[in-house]
Write a protein that holds these residues in place. Structure first.
Motif, short mmCIF file in Angstrom:
data_model
loop_
_atom_site.label_atom_id
_atom_site.label_comp_id
_atom_site.label_asym_id
_atom_site.label_seq_id
_atom_site.Cartn_x
_atom_site.Cartn_y
_atom_site.Cartn_z
N MET A 14 0.58 -1.37 0.16
CA MET A 14 0.35 -0.03 -0.16
C MET A 14 1.41 1.21 -0.14
O MET A 14 1.76 1.27 0.89
CB MET A 14 -1.00 -0.01 1.23
N SER A 15 0.53 2.21 -0.94
CA SER A 15 1.09 3.83 -0.47
C SER A 15 0.48 4.72 0.02
O SER A 15 -0.68 4.65 0.28
CB SER A 15 1.49 3.91 -3.04
N ILE A 16 1.27 5.11 0.38
CA ILE A 16 0.41 6.53 1.82
C ILE A 16 0.23 7.35 0.56
O ILE A 16 -1.09 7.56 0.85
CB ILE A 16 2.06 6.54 2.04
N ALA A 17 0.23 7.38 -0.63
CA ALA A 17 0.05 8.33 -1.66
C ALA A 17 -1.18 7.85 -2.61
O ALA A 17 -1.79 8.20 -3.57
CB ALA A 17 0.29 8.38 -2.46
N SER A 18 -1.94 6.36 -2.17
CA SER A 18 -3.45 5.92 -2.31
C SER A 18 -4.36 6.34 -2.27
O SER A 18 -4.91 8.07 -1.71
CB SER A 18 -3.84 4.25 -1.22
N PRO A 19 -5.40 6.98 -3.35
CA PRO A 19 -6.62 7.74 -3.47
C PRO A 19 -7.36 7.64 -1.80
O PRO A 19 -7.43 9.04 -1.57
CB PRO A 19 -7.41 6.90 -4.63
N ASN A 21 -6.66 7.71 0.60
CA ASN A 21 -5.80 8.40 1.83
C ASN A 21 -5.47 9.78 1.65
O ASN A 21 -5.87 10.69 2.51
CB ASN A 21 -4.07 8.28 1.74
N LEU A 22 -5.47 10.29 0.30
CA LEU A 22 -5.44 11.46 -0.25
C LEU A 22 -6.65 12.48 -0.14
O LEU A 22 -6.70 13.45 0.27
CB LEU A 22 -4.78 11.41 -1.43
N ALA A 25 -7.02 12.79 3.82
CA ALA A 25 -5.49 14.47 4.31
C ALA A 25 -6.75 15.12 4.06
O ALA A 25 -6.57 16.40 4.42
CB ALA A 25 -4.78 13.93 3.05
N SER A 26 -7.04 15.49 2.72
CA SER A 26 -7.88 17.17 1.96
C SER A 26 -9.15 16.89 2.83
O SER A 26 -9.23 17.72 3.59
CB SER A 26 -8.54 16.79 0.78
N LEU A 27 -9.75 16.31 3.31
CA LEU A 27 -10.85 15.85 4.21
C LEU A 27 -11.03 16.45 5.70
O LEU A 27 -11.27 17.64 5.83
CB LEU A 27 -11.90 14.99 4.65
N PHE A 28 -9.77 15.97 6.25
CA PHE A 28 -8.75 16.74 7.02
C PHE A 28 -9.05 17.81 7.45
O PHE A 28 -8.57 18.70 8.41
CB PHE A 28 -7.81 16.14 7.77
#
Length: 168
Positions: A14-19, A21-22, A25-28
């Motif tokens: 799993m990548s940290i930059a997965s959709p 997670n993005l 992060a945007s919601l946060f």
């Protein structure tokens, strides 16, 4: 058999930059912004209106005596100072109110706040102060230095009929 066929399927990393997670992060970031954003528009206090350097005559300077919420100006040796921050001293009711809207040079030189120190005829030539002695000139210089330190120079005082005088 080839190597690709021989190896077992590998677990996906799993990548940290997965959709997902993005999206989180945007919601946060949006939630933090909404929480800390200014609730009302910030309004800065209004400053005084800009003052333009201009040429005054005794007749045009007299209206700047602090009455009717106008600024308080006085002249010393041909320079007009905005003494409005010292309205309690130079404005109506203050100890130096006689100087408001006038050429205060002679009165300051004599350390006198009496009306006889003021020029009565506003159409007369400006007082050249030629009869002042050394002590009086020193008094006048100390007052002028004080005004230069504390107040803005907003103009120049000239006699009526001077080529620089504003046209009525």
């Amino acid at each position: 058999m080839t190597i690709a066929e021989d190896s077992a399927p590998q677990a996906e990393v799993m990548s940290i930059a997965s959709p997902i997670n993005l999206i989180f992060a945007s919601l946060f970031i949006v939630l933090v912004y909404w929480h800390f954003r200014p609730k009302q528009a910030i309004e800065l206090p209004r400053g005084p209106p800009p003052t333009v350097f201009r040429v005054y005559t005794p007749k045009t300077l007299i209206e700047f005596n602090g009455e009717n919420e106008k600024p308080v100006y006085l002249a010393v040796r041909g320079r007009v100072f905005d003494v409005s921050p010292g309205r309690n001293f130079y404005g109506p009711g203050g100890p130096y109110e006689n100087f408001a809207g006038r050429d205060a040079s002679r009165g300051l030189a004599h350390q006198s706040f009496d009306e006889e120190m003021l020029t009565k005829d506003l159409s007369a030539p400006l007082d050249e102060l030629k009869d002042l002695d050394a002590d009086q000139l020193e008094n006048l210089q100390s007052w002028e230095d004080r005004f230069n330190e504390k107040y803005l120079v907003v103009g120049k005082l000239v006699a009526e009929g001077d080529p620089e005088a504003p046209k009525s």
